[in-house]
Design a protein around this motif. Structure first.
Motif, PDB file in Angstrom:
ATOM      1  N   LEU A  58       0.800  -1.221   0.000  1.00 16.62           N
ATOM      2  CA  LEU A  58       0.000   0.000   0.000  1.00 16.62           C
ATOM      3  C   LEU A  58       0.837   1.277   0.000  1.00 16.62           C
ATOM      4  O   LEU A  58       0.273   2.365   0.028  1.00 16.62           O
ATOM      5  N   VAL A  59       2.135   1.156  -0.050  1.00 16.61           N
ATOM      6  CA  VAL A  59       2.991   2.334  -0.064  1.00 16.61           C
ATOM      7  C   VAL A  59       2.622   3.191  -1.272  1.00 16.61           C
ATOM      8  O   VAL A  59       2.516   2.707  -2.395  1.00 16.61           O
ATOM      9  N   GLY A  60       2.390   4.472  -1.035  1.00 21.90           N
ATOM     10  CA  GLY A  60       2.022   5.382  -2.108  1.00 21.90           C
ATOM     11  C   GLY A  60       0.556   5.324  -2.488  1.00 21.90           C
ATOM     12  O   GLY A  60       0.134   5.949  -3.447  1.00 21.90           O
ATOM     13  N   LYS A  61      -0.253   4.572  -1.744  1.00 21.20           N
ATOM     14  CA  LYS A  61      -1.683   4.463  -2.029  1.00 21.20           C
ATOM     15  C   LYS A  61      -2.455   4.810  -0.755  1.00 21.20           C
ATOM     16  O   LYS A  61      -2.855   3.931   0.004  1.00 21.20           O
ATOM     17  N   PRO A  62      -2.683   6.109  -0.530  1.00 18.37           N
ATOM     18  CA  PRO A  62      -3.303   6.501   0.735  1.00 18.37           C
ATOM     19  C   PRO A  62      -4.806   6.244   0.817  1.00 18.37           C
ATOM     20  O   PRO A  62      -5.358   6.171   1.898  1.00 18.37           O
ATOM     21  N   ILE A  63      -5.485   6.100  -0.323  1.00 18.57           N
ATOM     22  CA  ILE A  63      -6.933   5.903  -0.325  1.00 18.57           C
ATOM     23  C   ILE A  63      -7.264   4.541  -0.937  1.00 18.57           C
ATOM     24  O   ILE A  63      -6.752   4.186  -1.990  1.00 18.57           O
ATOM     25  N   LEU A  64      -8.123   3.799  -0.245  1.00 20.31           N
ATOM     26  CA  LEU A  64      -8.564   2.496  -0.721  1.00 20.31           C
ATOM     27  C   LEU A  64     -10.043   2.571  -1.084  1.00 20.31           C
ATOM     28  O   LEU A  64     -10.820   3.215  -0.392  1.00 20.31           O
ATOM     29  N   ARG A  65     -10.407   1.917  -2.156  1.00 19.34           N
ATOM     30  CA  ARG A  65     -11.817   1.806  -2.542  1.00 19.34           C
ATOM     31  C   ARG A  65     -12.401   0.566  -1.865  1.00 19.34           C
ATOM     32  O   ARG A  65     -11.673  -0.290  -1.358  1.00 19.34           O
ATOM     33  N   MET A  66     -13.714   0.470  -1.868  1.00 19.26           N
ATOM     34  CA  MET A  66     -14.389  -0.607  -1.143  1.00 19.26           C
ATOM     35  C   MET A  66     -13.914  -1.988  -1.591  1.00 19.26           C
ATOM     36  O   MET A  66     -13.673  -2.863  -0.756  1.00 19.26           O
TER      37      MET A  66
ATOM     38  N   ARG B 244     -14.711   4.991   8.968  1.00 21.25           N
ATOM     39  CA  ARG B 244     -15.743   5.536   8.090  1.00 21.25           C
ATOM     40  C   ARG B 244     -15.159   5.821   6.716  1.00 21.25           C
ATOM     41  O   ARG B 244     -14.023   6.245   6.588  1.00 21.25           O
ATOM     42  N   SER B 245     -15.967   5.591   5.714  1.00 22.47           N
ATOM     43  CA  SER B 245     -15.572   5.966   4.353  1.00 22.47           C
ATOM     44  C   SER B 245     -15.914   7.444   4.152  1.00 22.47           C
ATOM     45  O   SER B 245     -16.638   8.041   4.955  1.00 22.47           O
ATOM     46  N   PHE B 246     -15.387   8.010   3.089  1.00 20.82           N
ATOM     47  CA  PHE B 246     -15.652   9.417   2.787  1.00 20.82           C
ATOM     48  C   PHE B 246     -15.831   9.570   1.286  1.00 20.82           C
ATOM     49  O   PHE B 246     -15.345   8.753   0.505  1.00 20.82           O
ATOM     50  N   LYS B 247     -16.555  10.595   0.877  1.00 20.09           N
ATOM     51  CA  LYS B 247     -16.782  10.869  -0.534  1.00 20.09           C
ATOM     52  C   LYS B 247     -15.491  11.410  -1.153  1.00 20.09           C
ATOM     53  O   LYS B 247     -14.843  12.287  -0.587  1.00 20.09           O
ATOM     54  N   LEU B 248     -15.130  10.876  -2.298  1.00 19.45           N
ATOM     55  CA  LEU B 248     -13.915  11.331  -2.977  1.00 19.45           C
ATOM     56  C   LEU B 248     -14.110  12.700  -3.614  1.00 19.45           C
ATOM     57  O   LEU B 248     -13.162  13.475  -3.738  1.00 19.45           O
ATOM     58  N   VAL B 249     -15.334  12.968  -4.025  1.00 24.23           N
ATOM     59  CA  VAL B 249     -15.692  14.269  -4.600  1.00 24.23           C
ATOM     60  C   VAL B 249     -16.976  14.719  -3.907  1.00 24.23           C
ATOM     61  O   VAL B 249     -17.931  13.946  -3.847  1.00 24.23           O
ATOM     62  N   PRO B 250     -17.017  15.957  -3.388  1.00 21.38           N
ATOM     63  CA  PRO B 250     -18.247  16.411  -2.736  1.00 21.38           C
ATOM     64  C   PRO B 250     -19.450  16.263  -3.666  1.00 21.38           C
ATOM     65  O   PRO B 250     -19.423  16.672  -4.823  1.00 21.38           O
ATOM     66  N   GLY B 251     -20.486  15.617  -3.159  1.00 24.35           N
ATOM     67  CA  GLY B 251     -21.689  15.392  -3.947  1.00 24.35           C
ATOM     68  C   GLY B 251     -21.589  14.213  -4.904  1.00 24.35           C
ATOM     69  O   GLY B 251     -22.552  13.866  -5.569  1.00 24.35           O
TER      70      GLY B 251
ATOM     71  N   PHE C 139     -11.609   4.929   1.613  1.00 24.83           N
ATOM     72  CA  PHE C 139     -11.173   4.786   3.003  1.00 24.83           C
ATOM     73  C   PHE C 139      -9.713   5.216   3.073  1.00 24.83           C
ATOM     74  O   PHE C 139      -8.945   4.933   2.149  1.00 24.83           O
ATOM     75  N   TRP C 140      -9.328   5.845   4.164  1.00 22.24           N
ATOM     76  CA  TRP C 140      -7.910   6.125   4.369  1.00 22.24           C
ATOM     77  C   TRP C 140      -7.211   4.800   4.664  1.00 22.24           C
ATOM     78  O   TRP C 140      -7.620   4.050   5.561  1.00 22.24           O
ATOM     79  N   ALA C 141      -6.172   4.493   3.907  1.00 29.36           N
ATOM     80  CA  ALA C 141      -5.462   3.217   4.044  1.00 29.36           C
ATOM     81  C   ALA C 141      -4.910   3.043   5.450  1.00 29.36           C
ATOM     82  O   ALA C 141      -4.994   1.955   6.026  1.00 29.36           O
TER      83      ALA C 141
ATOM     84  N   TYR D  10      -7.020  -0.616  11.899  1.00 32.32           N
ATOM     85  CA  TYR D  10      -8.076  -1.551  12.290  1.00 32.32           C
ATOM     86  C   TYR D  10      -7.553  -2.986  12.253  1.00 32.32           C
ATOM     87  O   TYR D  10      -7.736  -3.753  13.197  1.00 32.32           O
ATOM     88  N   LEU D  11      -6.904  -3.348  11.152  1.00 32.85           N
ATOM     89  CA  LEU D  11      -6.370  -4.712  11.019  1.00 32.85           C
ATOM     90  C   LEU D  11      -5.315  -5.007  12.074  1.00 32.85           C
ATOM     91  O   LEU D  11      -5.270  -6.106  12.628  1.00 32.85           O
ATOM     92  N   THR D  12      -4.466  -4.037  12.351  1.00 26.01           N
ATOM     93  CA  THR D  12      -3.430  -4.208  13.378  1.00 26.01           C
ATOM     94  C   THR D  12      -4.062  -4.437  14.743  1.00 26.01           C
ATOM     95  O   THR D  12      -3.634  -5.318  15.494  1.00 26.01           O
ATOM     96  N   ASN D  13      -5.092  -3.650  15.060  1.00 20.93           N
ATOM     97  CA  ASN D  13      -5.793  -3.823  16.343  1.00 20.93           C
ATOM     98  C   ASN D  13      -6.456  -5.186  16.437  1.00 20.93           C
ATOM     99  O   ASN D  13      -6.395  -5.838  17.469  1.00 20.93           O
TER     100      ASN D  13
END
Length: 82
Positions: free
Chosen positions: A17-25, A50-57, A63-65, A71-74
């Motif tokens: 995931l290095v260099g990939k800060p945002i993950l899709r579902m 929580r997920s977030f909208k990539l573009v408003p509207g 998801f932030w990677a 979460y996985l580490t916990n």
């Protein structure tokens, strides 16, 4: 057969995931092996990032990677402590 430790598996995931800060579902479901409905249920309980909208509207969300990896580490540390 000797299974790799959870920490080794998480380290490999982080390297991918290095260099990939945002993950899709679809990436989150592959990474966590959780289904979309289960992720939504965990989010509703405040137990999954929580997920977030990539573009408003817009429709696309991500998801932030680092939050998913946290979460996985916990989860892994809870499993290792039992």
């Amino acid at each position: 057969m000797n299974q790799p430790s959870t920490s080794v598996l998480l380290e490999k995931m982080m390297q991918n995931l290095v260099g990939k800060p945002i993950l899709r579902m679809h990436e989150v479901t592959q990474l966590t092996t959780l289904s979309e409905p289960h992720i939504f249920a965990l989010q509703a309980k405040g137990l999954f990032p929580r997920s977030f909208k990539l573009v408003p509207g817009g429709r696309a969300s991500g998801f932030w990677a680092h939050e998913v990896l946290e979460y996985l580490t916990n989860q892994a540390s809870q499993k290792d402590n039992t």
